[in-house]
Design an enzyme around this catalytic site. Structure first.
Site, PDB file in Angstrom:
ATOM      1  N   SER A   1      38.519  45.829  43.145  1.00 16.94           N
ATOM      2  CA  SER A   1      38.442  45.637  41.693  1.00 16.94           C
ATOM      3  C   SER A   1      37.069  45.358  41.103  1.00 16.94           C
ATOM      4  O   SER A   1      36.920  45.355  39.886  1.00 16.94           O
ATOM      5  CB  SER A   1      39.373  44.510  41.270  1.00 16.94           C
TER       6      SER A   1
ATOM      7  N   SER B   1      40.722  46.276  38.887  1.00 17.94           N
ATOM      8  CA  SER B   1      41.244  45.546  37.759  1.00 17.94           C
ATOM      9  C   SER B   1      40.175  44.954  36.839  1.00 17.94           C
ATOM     10  O   SER B   1      40.511  44.546  35.731  1.00 17.94           O
ATOM     11  CB  SER B   1      42.129  44.395  38.257  1.00 17.94           C
TER      12      SER B   1
ATOM     13  N   LYS C   1      35.417  37.707  33.550  1.00 23.18           N
ATOM     14  CA  LYS C   1      36.744  38.290  33.689  1.00 23.18           C
ATOM     15  C   LYS C   1      37.769  37.205  33.351  1.00 23.18           C
ATOM     16  O   LYS C   1      37.580  36.031  33.733  1.00 23.18           O
ATOM     17  CB  LYS C   1      36.917  38.784  35.134  1.00 23.18           C
TER      18      LYS C   1
HETATM   19  N1  GLN Z   1      43.833  48.126  42.828  1.00 22.85           N
HETATM   20  C1  GLN Z   1      44.170  47.164  43.820  1.00 22.85           C
HETATM   21  C2  GLN Z   1      45.477  46.521  43.478  1.00 22.85           C
HETATM   22  O1  GLN Z   1      46.072  46.905  42.517  1.00 22.85           O
HETATM   23  C3  GLN Z   1      43.078  46.142  43.933  1.00 22.85           C
HETATM   24  C4  GLN Z   1      43.075  45.182  42.821  1.00 22.85           C
HETATM   25  C5  GLN Z   1      42.025  44.140  42.975  1.00 22.85           C
HETATM   26  O2  GLN Z   1      41.067  44.293  43.719  1.00 22.85           O
HETATM   27  N2  GLN Z   1      42.231  43.055  42.273  1.00 22.85           N
HETATM   28  O3  GLN Z   1      45.924  45.639  44.154  1.00 22.85           O
END
Ligand code: GLN
Length: 484
Positions: free
Chosen positions: A175, A151, A76
């Site tokens: 995410s 994400s 990532k």
């Molecule tokens: N969707 C959540 C957010 O927007 C979690 C994102 C994540 O786990 N990085 O914060």
């Protein structure tokens, strides 16, 4: 080659059936062919990968190779990689080349794995659909009109389309698990502190945790073996031995006590997803587990609590992106204020700005007690719910996400609807517990993930529970037609 498990790839490399260079080239060719359609990679590291593959082949010849030596993976784009761009999918860091490797990357390099490239993601990991990336949205290999989740959507699409056998992800509120669910993968968010955060660009430091995204629990266990461990450069990493996560994969599930939180099966859950989860639970019963309804009464507080804590922490973490210390710098600033305003104004996307504003507000004098302090108190209530639950059950199960993959653009104008995509994953991060998502079936051709939540440092148990299910089912082996 691209449908083999990590163990199979390892055996083929060790026996000389193919070399790491051949395997790496095979994946680079697939990336070359499919990435334009998926937008899963921000950076493809051809030369770097082939050099690492050559070094791996040498180790294989000299019999100094480990289990994963020569196996390619994707990182990532939140992990710092020396000599390779690390953008966090933001214009802010579009030209940032890290001078050092994140601990996770360093460890994986030491294991002899090959970095194919850096995967797309929501900007600074803020999002549930991979639509906030400066480099454009990632498409779901199961349906190109739908989101892969976020994400870590680029890592998820990469593995689902078999552009890499495995990848790293990070999970602050879901995410790893939510994109794993939407793309038919096995994703594991370890206990907070199990994996070093050093060199992982910080979003919300008290929640962020890195983990493997894979095609199976066995593959995830193999990568976690390399990722986990104490790191003196991360003051929240935990000094605790790392077990071999593959040792207990086949333990019997006879007598396993599964808790089903009633709050995870409420009105917000799609009824077809619910039926798929029910079927998965029945499979566990047939493997010897018993099931009991439990309650996590403060679940409804998790999204509002998270959306105070995470923005507060990100507003602080992202303050270093000011065009001076890090990040995009505007042209011809008039003075220092202009430099800050315009560099940050130009460099950050809309969702990131929204969070910085919420976080700054919540931390400001006069509001701190009402918001941040209150959120920390709610956080304690949420983790106490889990503590209570684990007095009576060994593992908690439920859906990973309330629906299957949604259409691109469907939630982009409604941040709160987007935030609710993580309703079942966020409480795990607030409590610091380990959680997994595993493939459990399909609704209308789209994957459904089953979530497993364990007690602190019970990654090995979660992997065992996931692996036994994967021995009895073949959901995890399904791949999208166009990428076979
Ligand atoms: N969707 C959540 C957010 O927007 C979690 C994102 C994540 O786990 N990085 O914060």
């Amino acid at each position: 080659m691209h449908n083999k498990s990590l163990s199979e790839l390892s055996a083929s490399l060790q026996s000389g059936e193919f070399s790491s260079v051949e395997l790496t080239q095979h994946y680079l060719d697939r990336i070359n062919k499919h990435n334009a359609g998926l937008n899963a990679f921000i950076t493809v590291a051809d030369d770097h990968a082939l050099q690492q593959a050559q070094a791996a082949d040498l180790r294989l010849q000299q019999k100094t190779a480990g289990k994963l030596t020569g196996i390619p993976l994707a990182h990532k784009d939140i992990f710092c990689t020396q000599g390779l761009r690390t953008s966090c999918a933001s214009k802010m860091l579009d030209n940032f080349i890290s001078p050092y490797d994140a601990t996770v990357v360093e460890k994986i390099n030491a294991a002899g794995m090959v970095t194919l490239g850096k995967t797309n993601m929501d900007e600074f990991a803020m999002g549930s659909s991979n639509e906030t990336s400066f480099y454009g949205a990632v498409k779901n290999p199961w349906d190109l009109e739908r989101v892969p989740g976020g994400s870590s959507g680029g890592s998820a699409a990469t593995i689902a389309a078999r552009l890499a056998p495995i990848a790293t992800g990070t999970d602050t509120g879901g995410s790893i698990r939510q994109p794993a669910s939407l793309c038919n993968l096995t994703g594991l968010k370890p206990t907070y502190g199990r994996v070093s955060r050093y060199g992982m660009i910080a979003f919300a430091s008290s929640l962020d945790q890195a983990g493997p995204m894979a095609s199976s629990a066995e593959d995830a266990a193999l990568l976690l073996n390399e990722m986990a461990g104490f790191d003196e450069r991360d003051s929240t990493s935990v000094e605790r031995d790392v077990p071999d996560y593959t040792t207990n994969l086949n333990d019997s599930l006879e007598g396993l006590k599964i808790g089903l939180p009633k709050e995870f099966f409420d009105d917000g859950l799609d009824s077809d997803v619910a039926a798929t989860i029910d079927a998965a639970i029945k499979m566990y019963q047939s493997l010897g587990a018993t099931v009991k309804e439990i309650t996590l009464p403060n679940t409804a507080l998790s999204v509002p609590t998270y959306y105070v804590v995470a923005p507060a922490e990100c507003s602080s973490n992202l303050s270093r992106m000011d065009g001076v210390r890090f990040g995009h710098r505007c042209d011809d600033p008039k003075d220092l204020d202009d430099l800050y305003f315009r560099s940050r104004g130009e460099g950050f996307g809309e969702e990131v700005k929204r969070r910085i504003m919420i976080g700054t507000y919540a931390l400001s004098a006069g509001y701190y007690d009402a918001y941040y302090l209150k959120a920390q108190q709610c956080r304690r209530l949420i983790s106490d719910d889990f503590k209570q639950a684990f007095n009576n059950v060994d593992v908690i199960m439920g859906p990973t996400a309330p629906t299957t993959a949604f259409k691109m653009g469907e939630k982009t104008d409604d941040p709160v609807a987007m935030y609710l995509a993580d309703i079942y994953t966020i409480s795990t991060n607030l409590a610091g517990l380990p959680g997994m998502s595993i493939p459990a079936g399909f609704v209308g051709g789209l994957p459904v993930g089953l979530q497993l939540i364990g007690n602190y440092f019970e990654e090995a148990k979660l992997l065992n529970i996931a692996h036994k299910y994967q021995q009895a089912t073949d959901w995890h082996q399904q791949t999208p037609e166009a990428f076979k």
